[in-house]
Write a protein that holds these residues in place. Structure first.
Motif: not given
Length: 142
Positions: A34-35, A59, A61
């Motif tokens: 989650k980046t 990712s 995100e």
């Protein structure tokens, strides 16, 4: 585009066949992070049996589309290829260290080098562009 472990495995299998002669091991873990700082990464670790375990992480995100997905997966597959051919290795003795096999055949420690100066990254970015173009040409023919 929604990321799933199945989609990543399908892409890995397809790209492995097309661009790496099926030589990359499909035996890896898939993870999600989650980046937005990093879209993808391949890491290795040691199991308790001393076998190297690769983890392929993307990712969650990011707004993925097919082009970016192909580009990032191919970039990370170059790292898998670098590890499997012995060009790049890491060690966990005395702390985590990253090594690159230089032209003279000796391994040098690049752990503290800036990201853009790490030889495996410059090679992966160079190859990623070529592989992505080949992939786009292949997709147009299918």
């Amino acid at each position: 585009m929604k990321l799933t472990t199945e989609r990543i495995r399908e892409a890995f299998k397809e790209y492995n066949s097309q661009f790496f002669n099926g030589e990359l091991t499909p035996d890896f873990e898939i993870g999600f992070m989650k980046t937005i700082r990093s879209l993808g990464r391949v890491t290795s670790s040691r199991s308790r049996h001393e076998n190297k375990v690769l983890k392929f992480t993307l990712s969650l995100e990011f707004e993925w589309n097919e082009d970016t997905f192909a580009k990032v997966v191919l970039h990370e597959m170059v790292h898998v290829w670098q590890m499997s051919t012995g060009r790049m290795k890491d060690t966990f003795k005395g702390g985590y260290k990253q090594f690159w096999k230089c032209k003279d055949g000796k391994f040098r420690n690049y752990t503290k080098a800036p990201y853009e100066r790490k030889p495996w990254e410059t090679e992966a970015y160079r190859m990623e562009g070529h592989l992505t173009e080949l992939f786009k040409n292949y997709e147009e023919k299918v």
